[in-house]
Design a protein around this motif. Structure first.
Motif, PDB file in Angstrom:
ATOM      1  N   TYR A  70       0.838  -1.196   0.000  1.00  9.80           N
ATOM      2  CA  TYR A  70       0.000   0.000   0.000  1.00  9.80           C
ATOM      3  C   TYR A  70       0.876   1.251   0.000  1.00  9.80           C
ATOM      4  O   TYR A  70       2.032   1.221   0.413  1.00  9.80           O
ATOM      5  CB  TYR A  70      -0.905   0.039   1.239  1.00  9.80           C
ATOM      6  N   ARG A  73      -1.808   7.593   2.293  1.00 14.13           N
ATOM      7  CA  ARG A  73      -2.419   8.849   1.850  1.00 14.13           C
ATOM      8  C   ARG A  73      -2.827   9.625   3.091  1.00 14.13           C
ATOM      9  O   ARG A  73      -3.468   9.086   3.990  1.00 14.13           O
ATOM     10  CB  ARG A  73      -3.635   8.583   0.955  1.00 14.13           C
ATOM     11  N   GLU A  74      -2.457  10.901   3.125  1.00  8.49           N
ATOM     12  CA  GLU A  74      -2.746  11.728   4.288  1.00  8.49           C
ATOM     13  C   GLU A  74      -4.255  11.930   4.423  1.00  8.49           C
ATOM     14  O   GLU A  74      -4.957  12.240   3.460  1.00  8.49           O
ATOM     15  CB  GLU A  74      -2.046  13.085   4.160  1.00  8.49           C
ATOM     16  N   ASN A  75      -4.752  11.688   5.649  1.00 11.02           N
ATOM     17  CA  ASN A  75      -6.170  11.856   5.967  1.00 11.02           C
ATOM     18  C   ASN A  75      -7.062  10.965   5.119  1.00 11.02           C
ATOM     19  O   ASN A  75      -8.204  11.323   4.805  1.00 11.02           O
ATOM     20  CB  ASN A  75      -6.599  13.328   5.799  1.00 11.02           C
ATOM     21  N   ASP A  76      -6.575   9.808   4.717  1.00 11.44           N
ATOM     22  CA  ASP A  76      -7.365   8.890   3.907  1.00 11.44           C
ATOM     23  C   ASP A  76      -6.830   7.476   4.110  1.00 11.44           C
ATOM     24  O   ASP A  76      -5.754   7.274   4.663  1.00 11.44           O
ATOM     25  CB  ASP A  76      -7.289   9.283   2.424  1.00 11.44           C
ATOM     26  N   THR A  77      -7.592   6.491   3.655  1.00 13.39           N
ATOM     27  CA  THR A  77      -7.142   5.112   3.744  1.00 13.39           C
ATOM     28  C   THR A  77      -5.983   4.881   2.777  1.00 13.39           C
ATOM     29  O   THR A  77      -5.903   5.538   1.728  1.00 13.39           O
ATOM     30  CB  THR A  77      -8.290   4.145   3.415  1.00 13.39           C
ATOM     31  N   LEU A  79      -3.650   3.549  -0.210  1.00 12.76           N
ATOM     32  CA  LEU A  79      -3.970   3.185  -1.588  1.00 12.76           C
ATOM     33  C   LEU A  79      -3.306   1.855  -1.931  1.00 12.76           C
ATOM     34  O   LEU A  79      -2.095   1.685  -1.749  1.00 12.76           O
ATOM     35  CB  LEU A  79      -3.471   4.272  -2.542  1.00 12.76           C
TER      36      LEU A  79
END
Length: 244
Positions: A70, A73-77, A79
């Motif tokens: 993976y 990603r900042e402030n996200d799940t 990728l």
């Protein structure tokens, strides 16, 4: 300094003082860690081959084990970059296994491949396990004509039991920040990344916790910033006087 740059720097420094800095780190979903990924930064030029390594505590050649890479990603799940169980190796991402080393190979590397990579694994009917660290890949050169590095020390009465911050402003990509205290290399500090949409450049703040020193001895703090696989390297130093 431009108006948007000054506003961004004020907000960052306020966040540090209020101790609201966000830390870029992988989420650990399982108490028993079977993957070990020592934090490190790799620099490659555009078009070169990059290899990101994760070490497993058991044999990953066994059937029924799935390895997935993976990208944070900042402030996200995170990728999903590559599932190693897939037989499709036509993409630029290739999975390799060498003994207990799990390797993600990226070729040819491009600027948008820069980022923080995490490896995961799972056996059938088990929960997904993230590694206990992450690896940074920096492709190309992050230095720009607007790049500035500033070292911030705490007030004198907190100089021996507080935090120091290295602000790297006006870069186009990830950077590597190393800390030195009285000529001794320290572990990497916590890092916050902010992108200002108006300026179009990135700002990083690396925060290092100062170990408490009952004797209040004089210390020299330095942050060293690396932008690419060669030069330039910027280093900022400041002296924290001894406590009277």
């Amino acid at each position: 300094m431009m108006g948007c740059e000054r506003l961004l720097l004020v907000r960052l420094l306020s966040a540090i003082l209020l101790k609201k800095c966000l830390v870029l780190s992988p989420t650990v979903l399982q108490a028993q860690l079977l993957l070990y990924q020592t934090p490190w930064s790799q620099f490659v030029d555009i078009g070169e081959k990059a290899q990101i390594v994760c070490t497993s505590s058991d044999n990953d050649g066994d059937e029924g084990i799935s390895v997935v890479w993976y990208k944070a990603r900042e402030n996200d799940t995170p990728l999903l970059i590559k599932s190693c169980s897939s037989e499709n190796n036509a993409s630029k991402f290739l999975c390799k296994v060498e003994s207990q080393k799990l390797i993600l190979e990226i070729f040819p590397a491009q600027v948008n491949d820069s980022g923080i990579y995490l490896c995961t694994k799972k056996r059938s009917f088990e929960r997904l396990t993230f590694s206990n660290g992450s690896s940074s890949l920096i492709v190309g050169d992050s230095y720009t004509t607007s790049t500035q590095v500033t070292l911030l020390l705490p007030p004198p009465h907190l100089a021996h039991a507080g935090q120091v911050a290295c602000v790297v402003h006006g870069v186009s990509n990830l950077v590597q920040v190393s800390w030195w205290v009285s000529e001794e290399l320290q572990q990497e500090g916590r890092t916050l990344r902010v992108k200002n949409s108006r300026c179009g450049l990135l700002t990083f703040v690396s925060v290092l916790q100062i170990p408490r020193d009952p004797q209040g001895r004089e210390k020299n703090f330095s942050c060293e910033v690396r932008f690419n696989s060669s030069e330039p390297i910027l280093k900022k130093s400041s002296l924290s006087p001894a406590r009277e």
